[in-house]
Design an enzyme around this catalytic site. Structure first.
Site, PDB file in Angstrom:
ATOM      1  N   ASP A 160     -72.557  -8.792 -64.593  1.00  0.00           N
ATOM      2  CA  ASP A 160     -71.367  -9.394 -63.969  1.00  0.00           C
ATOM      3  C   ASP A 160     -70.561 -10.031 -65.106  1.00  0.00           C
ATOM      4  O   ASP A 160     -71.030 -10.137 -66.239  1.00  0.00           O
ATOM      5  CB  ASP A 160     -71.798 -10.475 -62.963  1.00  0.00           C
ATOM      6  N   SER A 161     -69.348 -10.474 -64.784  1.00  0.00           N
ATOM      7  CA  SER A 161     -68.549 -11.158 -65.798  1.00  0.00           C
ATOM      8  C   SER A 161     -69.169 -12.504 -66.181  1.00  0.00           C
ATOM      9  O   SER A 161     -68.802 -13.060 -67.217  1.00  0.00           O
ATOM     10  CB  SER A 161     -67.135 -11.400 -65.267  1.00  0.00           C
ATOM     11  N   TYR A 218     -62.927 -11.390 -65.207  1.00  0.00           N
ATOM     12  CA  TYR A 218     -62.481 -10.001 -65.168  1.00  0.00           C
ATOM     13  C   TYR A 218     -61.291  -9.825 -64.203  1.00  0.00           C
ATOM     14  O   TYR A 218     -60.473  -8.914 -64.379  1.00  0.00           O
ATOM     15  CB  TYR A 218     -63.612  -9.095 -64.653  1.00  0.00           C
ATOM     16  N   GLY A 219     -61.257 -10.668 -63.191  1.00  0.00           N
ATOM     17  CA  GLY A 219     -60.301 -10.480 -62.083  1.00  0.00           C
ATOM     18  C   GLY A 219     -58.853 -10.278 -62.487  1.00  0.00           C
ATOM     19  O   GLY A 219     -58.171  -9.406 -61.945  1.00  0.00           O
ATOM     20  N   CYS A 233     -70.745  -6.989 -59.648  1.00  0.00           N
ATOM     21  CA  CYS A 233     -69.402  -7.554 -59.798  1.00  0.00           C
ATOM     22  C   CYS A 233     -68.458  -6.632 -59.036  1.00  0.00           C
ATOM     23  O   CYS A 233     -68.449  -5.416 -59.272  1.00  0.00           O
ATOM     24  CB  CYS A 233     -69.045  -7.578 -61.280  1.00  0.00           C
ATOM     25  N   ASN A 234     -67.695  -7.211 -58.119  1.00  0.00           N
ATOM     26  CA  ASN A 234     -66.776  -6.385 -57.325  1.00  0.00           C
ATOM     27  C   ASN A 234     -65.652  -5.815 -58.168  1.00  0.00           C
ATOM     28  O   ASN A 234     -65.238  -4.673 -57.977  1.00  0.00           O
ATOM     29  CB  ASN A 234     -66.162  -7.212 -56.195  1.00  0.00           C
ATOM     30  N   GLU A 250     -67.359 -20.970 -62.566  1.00  0.00           N
ATOM     31  CA  GLU A 250     -67.808 -20.915 -63.966  1.00  0.00           C
ATOM     32  C   GLU A 250     -67.839 -22.310 -64.599  1.00  0.00           C
ATOM     33  O   GLU A 250     -68.564 -22.537 -65.551  1.00  0.00           O
ATOM     34  CB  GLU A 250     -66.913 -19.971 -64.784  1.00  0.00           C
ATOM     35  N   CYS A 262     -66.383 -11.027 -53.879  1.00  0.00           N
ATOM     36  CA  CYS A 262     -66.542 -11.376 -55.293  1.00  0.00           C
ATOM     37  C   CYS A 262     -67.895 -12.066 -55.348  1.00  0.00           C
ATOM     38  O   CYS A 262     -68.169 -12.974 -54.535  1.00  0.00           O
ATOM     39  CB  CYS A 262     -65.434 -12.335 -55.741  1.00  0.00           C
ATOM     40  N   THR A 263     -68.730 -11.647 -56.279  1.00  0.00           N
ATOM     41  CA  THR A 263     -70.097 -12.174 -56.268  1.00  0.00           C
ATOM     42  C   THR A 263     -70.172 -13.648 -56.661  1.00  0.00           C
ATOM     43  O   THR A 263     -71.212 -14.283 -56.486  1.00  0.00           O
ATOM     44  CB  THR A 263     -71.013 -11.318 -57.182  1.00  0.00           C
ATOM     45  N   HIS A 264     -69.081 -14.201 -57.178  1.00  0.00           N
ATOM     46  CA  HIS A 264     -69.061 -15.643 -57.448  1.00  0.00           C
ATOM     47  C   HIS A 264     -68.899 -16.456 -56.149  1.00  0.00           C
ATOM     48  O   HIS A 264     -69.254 -17.632 -56.120  1.00  0.00           O
ATOM     49  CB  HIS A 264     -67.870 -16.010 -58.344  1.00  0.00           C
TER      50      HIS A 264
HETATM   51  N1  DGL Z   1     -68.096 -11.761 -59.872  1.00  0.00           N
HETATM   52  C1  DGL Z   1     -66.931 -11.000 -60.215  1.00  0.00           C
HETATM   53  C2  DGL Z   1     -66.507 -10.160 -59.019  1.00  0.00           C
HETATM   54  O1  DGL Z   1     -67.340  -9.963 -58.148  1.00  0.00           O
HETATM   55  C3  DGL Z   1     -65.932 -11.963 -60.741  1.00  0.00           C
HETATM   56  C4  DGL Z   1     -64.796 -11.363 -61.423  1.00  0.00           C
HETATM   57  C5  DGL Z   1     -64.122 -12.237 -62.431  1.00  0.00           C
HETATM   58  O2  DGL Z   1     -64.725 -12.476 -63.476  1.00  0.00           O
HETATM   59  O3  DGL Z   1     -62.972 -12.577 -62.204  1.00  0.00           O
HETATM   60  O4  DGL Z   1     -65.413  -9.669 -58.912  1.00  0.00           O
END
Ligand code: DGL
Length: 269
Positions: free
Chosen positions: A11-12, A43-44, A75-76, A154, A186-188
């Protein structure tokens, strides 16, 4: 038959730990190597091409260095950007988080009004709209991007007044659409579940793709003979971060639990 190779996951940053938690609970005998690309998060907001490049780089590292037997794109945003390519290019099975989450969402709704929230990259990619269409479920879908949510997680700020105020603004479209089921795309976001529930109301079911992804992995390991034998003891879990490892260890342990004992640095140059 036993396959001792680890499962690879990335994931990011901290978000994929929600998926790692579900995998560790459901598959305690499997080894796991997790990469949190905190040196390059979020990443978003990045162009999907750039995220695709990161995903390929991390996947190669996990294959070449750790000989992973399966890759989970936890990570989505990276799933939206690169899942098809990784599935075509890599010699091991690759699972993403979008389809498992959509399956759980369309099963959970009662009023057929569903919502998905995610990063700007994920929502803008149209991946969720496509995945919902492909289920042929007759649901009305409302999507909303939530820029800023990932940064709060984060920083370890999952319940502050500021994130609550931001959530009130960003979640207005799904509240207006009267969804009864909201997919955390989003996994966060599961780390913000309390704030999100406070804003959308307790009648709205929150769905996270973590458990559903872990179940998909379980059945894939079973049918493909890739599982590690139970008699070989509990799995080992390794965590790598491309950012500050002390921060990843401290916040990561708070978010995932005691399995995150140590963090190793990883760099891409
Ligand atoms: N957990 C990432 C997702 O599911 C987060 C993306 C990010 O870093 O913005 O999209």
């Amino acid at each position: 038959m036993t396959d001792e190779r680890p499962i690879g996951m990335f994931d990011s940053g901290f978000g994929g730990l929600t998926v790692a938690r579900a995998v560790i609970d459901l598959l305690p005998f499997e080894h796991l190597v997790y990469v949190g690309d905190t040196g390059r998060y979020p990443y978003g907001p990045r162009p999907l091409d750039e995220v695709r490049g990161f995903a390929r780089q991390i996947a190669s590292h996990l294959l070449e260095r750790y000989d992973v037997k399966v890759l989970i794109v936890a990570c989505n945003t990276a799933s939206a950007a690169a899942l098809d390519e990784l599935q075509d290019e890599l010699p091991v099975p690759v699972l993403g988080v979008i389809e498992p989450g959509v399956r759980a969402m369309v099963q959970a709704t009662r009023n057929n009004r569903v919502g998905v929230i995610g990063t700007v990259g994920t929502i803008g990619s149209g991946a969720y709209q496509k995945a919902v269409e492909s289920t042929a479920a007759s649901v009305e879908l409302t999507c909303a991007a939530c820029p800023g949510f990932v940064e709060f997680v984060e920083r370890g700020e999952t319940g502050s007044e500021q994130v609550h105020v931001l959530a009130q603004r960003l979640l207005a479209p799904v509240i207006d659409a009267q969804v009864d089921t909201l997919l955390l795309g989003c996994t966060h976001y599961p780390f913000l579940a309390r704030t999100i529930t406070d804003v959308v109301g307790r009648d709205v079911v929150l769905v996270s793709s973590a458990d559903e992804t872990a179940f998909e992995l379980l059945s894939m390991l079973q049918w493909s003979d890739l599982a590690r034998a139970h008699g070989h003891g509990l799995g080992e879990h390794r965590f790598l971060s491309s950012g500050e490892v002390g921060w990843f260890r401290d916040l990561g342990r708070r978010l995932l639990g005691p399995e995150l004992a140590d963090v190793e640095p990883v760099s891409w140059s």
